[in-house]
Motif scaffolding. Structure first.
Motif, PDB file in Angstrom:
ATOM      1  N   LEU A  25      82.871  68.026  48.385  1.00  0.00           N
ATOM      2  CA  LEU A  25      83.894  67.657  47.488  1.00  0.00           C
ATOM      3  C   LEU A  25      84.021  66.108  47.837  1.00  0.00           C
ATOM      4  CD1 LEU A  25      86.234  70.649  46.710  1.00  0.00           C
ATOM      5  CD2 LEU A  25      84.477  69.688  45.175  1.00  0.00           C
ATOM      6  N   ILE A  26      84.411  65.747  49.111  1.00  0.00           N
ATOM      7  CA  ILE A  26      84.786  64.584  49.614  1.00  0.00           C
ATOM      8  C   ILE A  26      83.580  63.790  49.262  1.00  0.00           C
ATOM      9  CG2 ILE A  26      85.195  63.402  51.744  1.00  0.00           C
ATOM     10  CD1 ILE A  26      86.684  65.546  52.704  1.00  0.00           C
ATOM     11  N   VAL A  27      82.242  64.052  49.647  1.00  0.00           N
ATOM     12  CA  VAL A  27      81.148  63.310  49.343  1.00  0.00           C
ATOM     13  C   VAL A  27      81.035  63.003  47.895  1.00  0.00           C
ATOM     14  CG1 VAL A  27      78.439  63.316  49.364  1.00  0.00           C
ATOM     15  CG2 VAL A  27      79.597  64.118  51.365  1.00  0.00           C
ATOM     16  N   THR A  28      81.281  63.920  47.112  1.00  0.00           N
ATOM     17  CA  THR A  28      81.195  63.800  45.443  1.00  0.00           C
ATOM     18  C   THR A  28      82.273  62.877  45.209  1.00  0.00           C
ATOM     19  OG1 THR A  28      80.458  65.938  45.196  1.00  0.00           O
ATOM     20  CG2 THR A  28      81.675  64.832  43.175  1.00  0.00           C
ATOM     21  N   ARG A  29      83.321  62.787  45.761  1.00  0.00           N
ATOM     22  CA  ARG A  29      84.552  61.678  45.408  1.00  0.00           C
ATOM     23  C   ARG A  29      84.048  60.504  45.865  1.00  0.00           C
ATOM     24  NH1 ARG A  29      88.998  59.623  44.496  1.00  0.00           N
ATOM     25  NH2 ARG A  29      90.141  58.356  46.024  1.00  0.00           N
ATOM     26  N   GLU A  30      83.599  60.328  47.157  1.00  0.00           N
ATOM     27  CA  GLU A  30      83.251  59.083  47.565  1.00  0.00           C
ATOM     28  C   GLU A  30      82.086  58.312  47.021  1.00  0.00           C
ATOM     29  OE1 GLU A  30      83.681  59.421  51.852  1.00  0.00           O
ATOM     30  OE2 GLU A  30      85.918  59.672  51.614  1.00  0.00           O
ATOM     31  N   GLN A  31      81.163  58.969  46.595  1.00  0.00           N
ATOM     32  CA  GLN A  31      80.006  58.596  45.993  1.00  0.00           C
ATOM     33  C   GLN A  31      80.161  58.037  44.345  1.00  0.00           C
ATOM     34  OE1 GLN A  31      76.943  61.605  46.006  1.00  0.00           O
ATOM     35  NE2 GLN A  31      76.410  61.140  48.268  1.00  0.00           N
ATOM     36  N   ASP A  32      81.312  58.620  44.043  1.00  0.00           N
ATOM     37  CA  ASP A  32      81.501  58.436  42.565  1.00  0.00           C
ATOM     38  C   ASP A  32      83.176  58.722  42.139  1.00  0.00           C
ATOM     39  OD1 ASP A  32      82.052  57.795  40.012  1.00  0.00           O
ATOM     40  OD2 ASP A  32      80.556  59.432  39.074  1.00  0.00           O
ATOM     41  N   GLY A  33      83.762  57.649  42.635  1.00  0.00           N
ATOM     42  CA  GLY A  33      85.391  58.017  42.499  1.00  0.00           C
ATOM     43  C   GLY A  33      85.770  58.469  41.453  1.00  0.00           C
TER      44      GLY A  33
ATOM     45  N   ARG B 292      84.486  60.768  39.679  1.00  0.00           N
ATOM     46  CA  ARG B 292      84.292  62.296  39.482  1.00  0.00           C
ATOM     47  C   ARG B 292      85.450  63.060  39.888  1.00  0.00           C
ATOM     48  NH1 ARG B 292      78.667  64.604  40.672  1.00  0.00           N
ATOM     49  NH2 ARG B 292      78.174  62.838  39.092  1.00  0.00           N
ATOM     50  N   LEU B 293      86.036  62.626  41.087  1.00  0.00           N
ATOM     51  CA  LEU B 293      87.343  63.561  41.579  1.00  0.00           C
ATOM     52  C   LEU B 293      88.447  62.519  42.022  1.00  0.00           C
ATOM     53  CD1 LEU B 293      86.045  66.636  43.557  1.00  0.00           C
ATOM     54  CD2 LEU B 293      87.241  66.527  41.336  1.00  0.00           C
ATOM     55  N   THR B 294      89.434  62.281  41.364  1.00  0.00           N
ATOM     56  CA  THR B 294      90.433  61.660  42.041  1.00  0.00           C
ATOM     57  C   THR B 294      91.201  62.255  43.248  1.00  0.00           C
ATOM     58  OG1 THR B 294      92.231  62.747  40.874  1.00  0.00           O
ATOM     59  CG2 THR B 294      91.322  60.774  39.466  1.00  0.00           C
ATOM     60  N   GLU B 295      91.991  61.608  44.082  1.00  0.00           N
ATOM     61  CA  GLU B 295      92.391  62.104  45.169  1.00  0.00           C
ATOM     62  C   GLU B 295      93.421  63.379  44.808  1.00  0.00           C
ATOM     63  OE1 GLU B 295      92.519  62.300  49.318  1.00  0.00           O
ATOM     64  OE2 GLU B 295      91.428  60.971  48.112  1.00  0.00           O
ATOM     65  N   PHE B 296      94.111  63.232  43.701  1.00  0.00           N
ATOM     66  CA  PHE B 296      94.868  64.301  43.176  1.00  0.00           C
ATOM     67  C   PHE B 296      94.067  65.718  43.053  1.00  0.00           C
ATOM     68  CE2 PHE B 296      98.403  61.112  42.191  1.00  0.00           C
ATOM     69  CZ  PHE B 296      99.161  61.487  43.435  1.00  0.00           C
ATOM     70  N   GLU B 297      93.042  65.328  42.111  1.00  0.00           N
ATOM     71  CA  GLU B 297      92.255  66.477  41.709  1.00  0.00           C
ATOM     72  C   GLU B 297      91.389  66.987  42.978  1.00  0.00           C
ATOM     73  OE1 GLU B 297      91.131  64.585  37.563  1.00  0.00           O
ATOM     74  OE2 GLU B 297      89.955  64.304  39.129  1.00  0.00           O
ATOM     75  N   LEU B 298      91.151  66.372  43.876  1.00  0.00           N
ATOM     76  CA  LEU B 298      90.399  66.908  45.065  1.00  0.00           C
ATOM     77  C   LEU B 298      91.509  67.759  45.733  1.00  0.00           C
ATOM     78  CD1 LEU B 298      88.321  66.733  47.438  1.00  0.00           C
ATOM     79  CD2 LEU B 298      89.487  64.964  48.428  1.00  0.00           C
ATOM     80  N   LEU B 299      92.576  67.368  45.901  1.00  0.00           N
ATOM     81  CA  LEU B 299      93.599  68.277  46.637  1.00  0.00           C
ATOM     82  C   LEU B 299      93.981  69.446  45.927  1.00  0.00           C
ATOM     83  CD1 LEU B 299      95.452  68.539  49.092  1.00  0.00           C
ATOM     84  CD2 LEU B 299      97.162  67.225  47.869  1.00  0.00           C
ATOM     85  N   ASP B 300      94.122  69.234  44.445  1.00  0.00           N
ATOM     86  CA  ASP B 300      94.318  70.505  43.802  1.00  0.00           C
ATOM     87  C   ASP B 300      93.207  71.416  43.637  1.00  0.00           C
ATOM     88  OD1 ASP B 300      96.939  70.002  43.144  1.00  0.00           O
ATOM     89  OD2 ASP B 300      96.630  69.593  41.014  1.00  0.00           O
ATOM     90  N   THR B 301      92.046  71.010  43.865  1.00  0.00           N
ATOM     91  CA  THR B 301      90.624  71.792  43.783  1.00  0.00           C
ATOM     92  C   THR B 301      90.650  72.462  44.998  1.00  0.00           C
ATOM     93  OG1 THR B 301      89.720  70.174  42.296  1.00  0.00           O
ATOM     94  CG2 THR B 301      88.318  71.686  43.508  1.00  0.00           C
ATOM     95  N   VAL B 302      90.837  71.791  46.086  1.00  0.00           N
ATOM     96  CA  VAL B 302      91.053  72.316  47.437  1.00  0.00           C
ATOM     97  C   VAL B 302      91.836  73.643  47.569  1.00  0.00           C
ATOM     98  CG1 VAL B 302      91.351  72.211  50.015  1.00  0.00           C
ATOM     99  CG2 VAL B 302      89.925  70.534  48.775  1.00  0.00           C
TER     100      VAL B 302
END
Length: 408
Positions: free
Chosen positions: A214-222, A224-234
């Motif tokens: 998920l982190i790689v997905t976010r950092e390759q394409d910011g 795709r997942l915001t930081e809030f979305e990343l945390l809520d998804t985790v």
């Protein structure tokens, strides 16, 4: 609003979810209820729930909820927590696809089956642990049904060993195991903070795990997942990835112990363990009720008019015993009946991503347990149930058993 008619009040401390469900079904297909201070329509029957879950004009997006009703909803409840979730849980359309697609390839049936040896290894280790416990009643939920899916999801997500003990203590409350504190709101807040720490660890030291993906997905394409979305998804993955499976394993063990003829058929190989898992999912769904879908416009279902902005609650335990769908077997647990078409993992675009994993974990857990302890019996012959204290889950807070001898 229509839902301001006299409503059934759903009790988080109910000792008999299925009796409550029978009364709801008798009252109608869509019934006004009050749940944690929120008024909603309850979809009580199988066909009604299926229609609600897939209806294009019923959305999980909380922006469609009537503003007054949303503002009046009590804070810090299970309902308000789910309604405010910013993960794929409440997204729709392209947004839902954007949030869900990074995870979809990790939960295919083929990839999940590749986890079978490790799940079997963890189950065997827990059986060894059970065998070391002192004679007398053992809480099977606490000592077996809970740690197996918890440890599986911890490994799958890449939770560092150093953080697991505290993470597990916090999820004990969410999973309703043992006799720990009932302050779910504060425990969930601390859990959220701890998962932020887990993400940072994985960001510094990537691994072959879901959080790193998920982190790689976010950092390759910011975008795709915001930081809030990343945390809520985790958080969603960690909680949803094991809490309902705890209920499924607990319910499966309990129903087989109370139906020895059915247990004998799966033990002998006459019926596969997967059949027992599917029948448990139907007959004793690990989810009692789940919020919430909101009417995007005025519409009619089962002769009931839903006004724009009104909320609909899914009654999964009720749908699993609907005689309109299952006929005379509705109230009977029967592994010999044709595999049921149940809704316990949902229906439509929001069908549970982790369904293959939950099925596999339950199948391995039950087979390993009953093979290891052929004389396993319930310690509470009165078959008492301790309510979970939540309107969401359907299970018992403890499952005292007598293990008996361990097989050769």
């Amino acid at each position: 609003m229509e839902t301001e008619r006299t409503a059934f009040v759903l009790d988080p401390a109910s000792h008999d979810v299925h009796a409550d469900s029978a009364r709801l079904r008798e009252a109608g297909a869509l019934v006004p209820v009050e749940v944690e201070g929120v008024r909603a329509w309850a979809a009580t029957r199988h066909a009604t729930l299926a229609a609600v879950l897939a209806h294009p004009d019923l959305s999980r997006d909380v922006s469609h909820w009537d503003p007054e009703a949303r503002a009046a909803a009590p804070p810090n409840t299970a309902i308000s927590k789910i309604a405010s979730d910013r993960s794929m849980l409440n997204a729709e359309g392209e947004e839902h696809l954007r949030l869900r697609s990074p995870l979809s390839r990790s939960f295919t049936a083929r990839r999940v089956q590749g986890l079978r040896p490790r799940i079997a290894e963890l189950a065997a280790g827990l059986v060894d642990h059970l065998a070391t416990l002192p004679p007398g009643p053992v809480d099977l939920r606490l000592e077996y049904a809970y740690p197996l899916p918890r440890d599986v999801i911890s490994e799958l997500m890449g939770v560092p060993e150093s953080l697991r003990d505290r993470l597990h203590e916090l999820t004990d409350v969410a999973a309703r195991v043992g006799d720990g504190p009932d302050d779910v709101a504060s425990s969930r807040a601390e859990l959220y903070d701890l998962l932020e720490e887990v993400i940072e660890v994985r960001r510094r030291t990537p691994g072959e795990d879901l959080i790193t993906d998920l982190i790689v997905t976010r950092e390759q394409d910011g975008e795709r997942l915001t930081e809030f979305e990343l945390l809520d998804t985790v958080e969603l993955l960690f909680i949803a990835g094991h809490v309902t499976t705890v209920n499924l394993i607990t319910n499966g063990a309990r129903v087989l112990l109370t139906h020895p003829d059915q247990l004998a058929m799966v033990r002998s190989g006459e019926r596969p363990w997967s059949t027992a898992v599917e029948e448990t999912l139907r007959w004793d769904s690990p989810i009692a009720h789940f919020p919430m879908r909101y009417a995007v416009r005025d519409l009619e279902i089962e002769g009931v008019t839903l006004r724009k902005g009104e909320a609909v609650l899914g009654c999964f335990a009720s749908a699993g015993r609907d005689p309109d769908q299952y006929g005379e077997r509705a109230e009977r647990f029967d592994v010999t009946a044709p595999p049921p078409s149940h809704l316990s993992f949902g229906h439509g675009p929001h069908f549970c991503l982790g369904a293959p994993l939950a099925r596999l974990e339950a199948e391995v857990a039950l087979a390993t347990l009953f093979e290891a302890f052929p004389d396993l019996t319930l310690a509470d012959r009165g078959e008492g149930r301790r309510p979970l204290g939540t309107v969401l889950g359907n299970s018992t807070r403890s499952l005292p058993v007598l293990l008996g001898r361990r097989a050769g």
